[in-house]
Enzyme design. Structure first.
Site, PDB file in Angstrom:
ATOM      1  N   ASP A  15       0.823  -1.209   0.000  1.00  0.00           N
ATOM      2  CA  ASP A  15       0.000   0.000   0.000  1.00  0.00           C
ATOM      3  C   ASP A  15       0.857   1.260   0.000  1.00  0.00           C
ATOM      4  OD1 ASP A  15      -2.252   1.552   0.104  1.00  0.00           O
ATOM      5  OD2 ASP A  15      -2.681   1.180   2.216  1.00  0.00           O
ATOM      6  N   ASN A  63     -10.597  -3.215  -5.932  1.00  0.00           N
ATOM      7  CA  ASN A  63      -9.798  -2.297  -6.754  1.00  0.00           C
ATOM      8  C   ASN A  63     -10.419  -2.018  -8.137  1.00  0.00           C
ATOM      9  OD1 ASN A  63      -6.547  -3.381  -5.477  1.00  0.00           O
ATOM     10  ND2 ASN A  63      -7.805  -1.643  -4.860  1.00  0.00           N
TER      11      ASN A  63
HETATM   12  C1  FPP Z   1      -1.904   0.154  -3.316  1.00  0.00           C
HETATM   13  O1  FPP Z   1      -1.411   1.476  -3.406  1.00  0.00           O
HETATM   14  C2  FPP Z   1      -1.351  -0.670  -4.364  1.00  0.00           C
HETATM   15  C3  FPP Z   1      -2.055  -1.309  -5.329  1.00  0.00           C
HETATM   16  C4  FPP Z   1      -3.530  -1.214  -5.446  1.00  0.00           C
HETATM   17  C5  FPP Z   1      -1.403  -2.105  -6.341  1.00  0.00           C
HETATM   18  C6  FPP Z   1      -0.108  -2.766  -5.989  1.00  0.00           C
HETATM   19  C7  FPP Z   1       0.649  -2.932  -7.236  1.00  0.00           C
HETATM   20  C8  FPP Z   1       1.978  -2.957  -7.379  1.00  0.00           C
HETATM   21  C9  FPP Z   1       2.910  -2.949  -6.258  1.00  0.00           C
HETATM   22  C10 FPP Z   1       2.536  -3.021  -8.767  1.00  0.00           C
HETATM   23  C11 FPP Z   1       3.065  -4.337  -9.129  1.00  0.00           C
HETATM   24  C12 FPP Z   1       2.044  -5.384  -8.955  1.00  0.00           C
HETATM   25  C13 FPP Z   1       2.179  -6.664  -9.280  1.00  0.00           C
HETATM   26  C14 FPP Z   1       1.173  -7.637  -8.824  1.00  0.00           C
HETATM   27  C15 FPP Z   1       3.321  -7.183 -10.048  1.00  0.00           C
HETATM   28  P1  FPP Z   1      -2.464   2.655  -3.553  1.00  0.00           P
HETATM   29  O2  FPP Z   1      -2.584   3.000  -4.988  1.00  0.00           O
HETATM   30  O3  FPP Z   1      -3.741   2.264  -2.900  1.00  0.00           O
HETATM   31  O4  FPP Z   1      -1.749   3.787  -2.765  1.00  0.00           O
HETATM   32  P2  FPP Z   1      -2.449   5.031  -2.040  1.00  0.00           P
HETATM   33  O5  FPP Z   1      -3.305   4.449  -0.954  1.00  0.00           O
HETATM   34  O6  FPP Z   1      -1.297   5.818  -1.522  1.00  0.00           O
HETATM   35  O7  FPP Z   1      -3.234   5.748  -3.105  1.00  0.00           O
END
Ligand code: FPP
Length: 240
Positions: A15, A63
């Protein structure tokens, strides 16, 4: 003295990619790309530390509510990750597993993901389990439905539905339960991750955002884990 044990199974909610990008005036896509680099560092660190299973939450059933453009970015990144990491995962003897509903992923991504899973299925090193379109409640619901179907077919007696029967129908069947759940970025929620499986997991939260996460944070989490007294509802050994 006995060596402190490393957790067998570490689960991570990756996250904070968006906030990491925002703080740098970058796009959310760049944040996710940096998150992908963090995943690479952590897979390598887990391998070095001898952690048997690493499960990462890459995309939840919730998501899909994000803007289409961001969902596309995440799907494209996943495909890029598969292509980039494939050879190294094979060479490192890592077995890739997928939990969730990969059926909803774009066909190309799904196909290459299936290929990666089969190409690594005979690997005997650590397991990298990708939670994609995963939801803990859905996992339990589908397990219940399958058990119900078995009962309806007359292949199972309801009295035989015990914890191990449920666990055996979950998407993580065959894997040990997570010992340690890590959530970066300061949020303190489990967000519908491995709900059943985390019954006795130790939880560790850090304000560090996922793209800044690496071996150092993983080692810190493990040190904290080793200092915890896991009693599973019982008493400490020295207590009468
Ligand atoms: C949460 O951060 C993250 C995700 C929803 C996606 C995670 C994805 C990756 C790490 C990229 C690579 C993935 C794979 C499976 C190879 P957020 O966008 O919710 O962050 P925020 O809460 O700060 O907006």
């Amino acid at each position: 003295m006995e060596e402190p044990k490393v957790p067998r199974h570490v689960a991570i909610i990756m996250d904070g990619n968006g906030r990491w990008a925002q703080r740098r005036n970058l796009t959310r896509a760049e944040g996710h790309r940096a998150g992908m680099a963090a995943l690479r560092r952590v897979v390598e660190a887990c391998d070095k530390l001898g952690i048997e299973v690493l499960t990462v939450y890459g995309f939840s059933t919730e998501n899909w509510k994000r803007p289409r453009s961001e969902v596309t970015v995440l799907m494209d990144l996943l495909l890029e990750w598969i292509r980039k990491e494939r050879d190294e995962l094979i060479q490192r003897n890592i077995q890739v597993r997928v939990i969730g509903g990969p059926g909803r992923l774009p066909p190309r991504t799904r196909q290459e993901l299936d290929e990666l899973v089969s190409a690594t299925s005979g690997n005997t090193g650590h397991v990298l389990c990708l939670a994609l379109n995963y939801g803990g409640r859905r996992d339990i619901t589908e397990a219940a439905r399958r058990l119900g179907e078995r009962v309806r077919r007359g292949a199972m007696d309801p009295a035989d539905i015990d914890e191990s029967a449920v666990a055996g129908e979950l998407m993580t069947a065959g894997l040990p339960d997570p010992d340690l759940l890590i959530r970066p970025s300061g949020e303190m929620r489990v967000s519908n991750f491995l709900l059943w499986q985390m019954a006795y997991a130790e939880l560790w939260f850090t304000p560090v955002l996922w793209p800044d996460f690496g071996a150092e944070q993983l080692e810190e989490a493990i040190r904290v884990y080793q200092s915890r007294d896991r009693r599973y509802g019982g008493l400490r050994e020295e207590e009468p």
